[in-house]
Scaffold this active site. Structure first.
Site, PDB file in Angstrom:
ATOM      1  N   CYS A 271     -15.619 -28.974  21.556  1.00  0.00           N
ATOM      2  CA  CYS A 271     -14.437 -28.115  21.706  1.00  0.00           C
ATOM      3  C   CYS A 271     -13.799 -28.213  23.090  1.00  0.00           C
ATOM      4  O   CYS A 271     -12.760 -27.600  23.335  1.00  0.00           O
ATOM      5  CB  CYS A 271     -14.779 -26.662  21.375  1.00  0.00           C
ATOM      6  SG  CYS A 271     -15.121 -26.410  19.625  1.00  0.00           S
TER       7      CYS A 271
ATOM      8  N   HIS B 257       2.147 -22.776  16.924  1.00  0.00           N
ATOM      9  CA  HIS B 257       2.509 -24.130  17.342  1.00  0.00           C
ATOM     10  C   HIS B 257       2.579 -24.261  18.865  1.00  0.00           C
ATOM     11  O   HIS B 257       3.451 -24.932  19.397  1.00  0.00           O
ATOM     12  CB  HIS B 257       3.799 -24.592  16.669  1.00  0.00           C
ATOM     13  CG  HIS B 257       3.585 -24.922  15.233  1.00  0.00           C
ATOM     14  ND1 HIS B 257       3.569 -23.956  14.246  1.00  0.00           N
ATOM     15  CD2 HIS B 257       3.329 -26.097  14.626  1.00  0.00           C
ATOM     16  CE1 HIS B 257       3.336 -24.531  13.080  1.00  0.00           C
ATOM     17  NE2 HIS B 257       3.172 -25.832  13.279  1.00  0.00           N
TER      18      HIS B 257
ATOM     19  N   GLU C 294     -11.134 -18.646  13.838  1.00  0.00           N
ATOM     20  CA  GLU C 294     -10.803 -19.992  14.285  1.00  0.00           C
ATOM     21  C   GLU C 294     -10.918 -20.966  13.125  1.00  0.00           C
ATOM     22  O   GLU C 294     -10.190 -21.948  13.064  1.00  0.00           O
ATOM     23  CB  GLU C 294     -11.776 -20.411  15.394  1.00  0.00           C
ATOM     24  CG  GLU C 294     -11.076 -20.740  16.655  1.00  0.00           C
ATOM     25  CD  GLU C 294     -12.010 -21.238  17.723  1.00  0.00           C
ATOM     26  OE1 GLU C 294     -11.716 -20.943  18.882  1.00  0.00           O
ATOM     27  OE2 GLU C 294     -13.002 -21.915  17.439  1.00  0.00           O
TER      28      GLU C 294
END
Length: 120
Positions: free
Chosen positions: A24, A68, A109
Site C-alpha cells: 500500500c 477522483h 477501503e
C-alpha cells in the site's frame, strides 16, 4: 427515544501510504464506501434529518473533494482511519441540529475492510 439514521455514499480515489512499508505504499486506487450515521430524535416533521439534506451536505463537503482525487493532496497519510477523521471534522458541525448529531462514520477501503469512527 434516540434513533440512528444512516446514508451510504461511494467515491473513487487514489492514494499511497508513505509511512507504511508494504504494497500500500505504492500508488493505487479504491472504490471507497462511506456510511454517515446520525443519532437523534424525530422533529415535528417526523424526521431526524431529511435524507436529501444529508446527501447534499455530504456530497458538497466530502464527496466533491475526495471523488477522483489523489487523497495524499488532501490528507498527508490517507489511511482509512485518517480519512474517517477528516470526514468527521468536515461533517460534525454541518449536520448538528437541535434534535441530532453525528454519531458514526464508516469508511470501507474494500468490500471487506472498514474502519468505524464513533462519537464517544
Amino acid at each position: 427515544m434516540k434513533m440512528l439514521l444512516s446514508k451510504d455514499f461511494v467515491f473513487d480515489a487514489a492514494h499511497n501510504l508513505i509511512h507504511y512499508h508494504g504494497k500500500c505504499e505504492k500508488l493505487h486506487g479504491h472504490t471507497y464506501r462511506l456510511k454517515v450515521v446520525l443519532e437523534g430524535t424525530p422533529d415535528e416533521e417526523g424526521m431526524i434529518m431529511d435524507f436529501l439534506e444529508l446527501s447534499k451536505i455530504v456530497k458538497e463537503h466530502v464527496i466533491s473533494i475526495l471523488d477522483h482525487s489523489y487523497i495524499n493532496d488532501i490528507i498527508s497519510q490517507p489511511s482509512a482511519e485518517n480519512i474517517a477523521l477528516w470526514i468527521w471534522d468536515k461533517l460534525e458541525n454541518l449536520v448538528k441540529r437541535e434534535n441530532c448529531s453525528l454519531y458514526e462514520i464508516h469508511v470501507w477501503e474494500t468490500a471487506t475492510s472498514c474502519v468505524t469512527l464513533r462519537k464517544s
